[in-house]
Design a protein around this motif. Structure first.
Motif, PDB file in Angstrom:
ATOM      1  N   ASP A 216      33.025  43.760  37.509  1.00  0.00           N
ATOM      2  CA  ASP A 216      32.890  44.826  36.511  1.00  0.00           C
ATOM      3  C   ASP A 216      33.926  45.919  36.745  1.00  0.00           C
ATOM      4  OD1 ASP A 216      30.734  43.441  35.475  1.00  0.00           O
ATOM      5  OD2 ASP A 216      29.206  44.777  36.322  1.00  0.00           O
TER       6      ASP A 216
ATOM      7  N   ASP B 200      42.774  41.878  39.374  1.00  0.00           N
ATOM      8  CA  ASP B 200      42.994  40.798  38.413  1.00  0.00           C
ATOM      9  C   ASP B 200      42.596  39.449  39.002  1.00  0.00           C
ATOM     10  OD1 ASP B 200      43.890  42.584  36.536  1.00  0.00           O
ATOM     11  OD2 ASP B 200      46.018  42.144  36.840  1.00  0.00           O
TER      12      ASP B 200
ATOM     13  N   ARG C 110      37.363  44.558  35.795  1.00  0.00           N
ATOM     14  CA  ARG C 110      37.521  44.468  34.337  1.00  0.00           C
ATOM     15  C   ARG C 110      37.761  45.853  33.730  1.00  0.00           C
ATOM     16  NH1 ARG C 110      36.437  39.271  32.589  1.00  0.00           N
ATOM     17  NH2 ARG C 110      34.947  38.101  33.816  1.00  0.00           N
TER      18      ARG C 110
ATOM     19  N   ARG D  70      41.305  46.766  34.618  1.00  0.00           N
ATOM     20  CA  ARG D  70      42.264  45.985  33.846  1.00  0.00           C
ATOM     21  C   ARG D  70      42.301  46.427  32.386  1.00  0.00           C
ATOM     22  NH1 ARG D  70      42.116  39.506  33.607  1.00  0.00           N
ATOM     23  NH2 ARG D  70      40.449  39.949  32.147  1.00  0.00           N
ATOM     24  N   SER D  71      41.150  46.805  31.851  1.00  0.00           N
ATOM     25  CA  SER D  71      41.123  47.210  30.449  1.00  0.00           C
ATOM     26  C   SER D  71      41.861  48.528  30.234  1.00  0.00           C
ATOM     27  CB  SER D  71      39.685  47.319  29.942  1.00  0.00           C
ATOM     28  OG  SER D  71      39.046  48.435  30.512  1.00  0.00           O
TER      29      SER D  71
ATOM     30  N   VAL E   7      38.812  38.981  38.783  1.00  0.00           N
ATOM     31  CA  VAL E   7      38.396  38.612  37.426  1.00  0.00           C
ATOM     32  C   VAL E   7      38.712  37.142  37.161  1.00  0.00           C
ATOM     33  CG1 VAL E   7      38.797  39.027  34.965  1.00  0.00           C
ATOM     34  CG2 VAL E   7      38.586  40.965  36.544  1.00  0.00           C
TER      35      VAL E   7
END
Length: 189
Positions: free
Chosen positions: A91, A122, A94, A97-98, A125
């Motif tokens: 989580d 990364d 992510r 990364r977002s 994920v």
């Protein structure tokens, strides 16, 4: 009493509704959970914003927030805790990364056991996605990887947790690593 046996006994007491068991359990399992969290975060970019103590506390909050499972053993408890820590890291990765622009392809070389951890956000994920895909094909092999590398369980503890032989764990682990390597290598091309 042996610490592993003490953890199992306290988990059974907790399952049977003895609230004082939680107070005795936390100090025993805290250091092991913190060691696992520190291992996950070593060389991890998330370690800048996510410290082992925070990871353990978040995992603990998620453990107590769920309906109390029937803890079967110390291995079962650490397996659930490891799964929760994995989810927290995924989580966090992510979200990180977002926030980036683009995204690009994630590359991860999986050369044996050591390559599974520690990883960059990364990579976590990508590994989580690959483990989820593996679970759809063969849930036990995915669970072996999760227990061994995220849970820190030995081959013997993993065999007991999954109620299979040590030889089966060895075979499952080798096949799962090969499958994950193939899946993760696809992202490189």
């Amino acid at each position: 009493m042996d610490p592993a046996a003490e953890v199992t006994r306290l988990l059974l007491d907790l399952t049977n509704g003895e609230p004082a068991a939680a107070d005795r359990l936390i100090p025993i399992v805290y250091e092991e959970l913190r060691r696992l969290a520190a291992h996950y975060l070593r060389d991890e970019h998330a370690a800048i914003t996510l410290q082992p103590t925070a990871l353990v506390h978040e995992a603990y909050l998620r453990l107590v927030a769920q309906a109390m499972p029937d803890w079967e053993s110390r291995s079962h408890f650490y397996g659930v805790a490891a799964h929760l820590m994995r989810q927290i890291l995924v989580d966090h990765a992510r979200r990180h990364r977002s926030q980036k622009r683009g995204g690009g392809q994630v590359t991860l070389a999986l050369d044996g056991v050591v390559a599974l951890v520690p990883m960059k956000s990364d990579d976590i994920v990508a590994l989580d996605d690959a483990l989820s895909a593996l679970a759809a094909v063969d849930a036990r092999k995915s669970r072996v990887i999760e227990l061994r590398f995220f849970g820190g369980l030995s081959v013997e503890e993993t065999a007991r947790a999954l109620n299979v032989s040590v030889g089966t764990i060895g075979r499952d682990q080798r096949l799962a690593e090969a499958w994950l390597h193939r899946e993760l290598s696809r992202g490189e091309s």
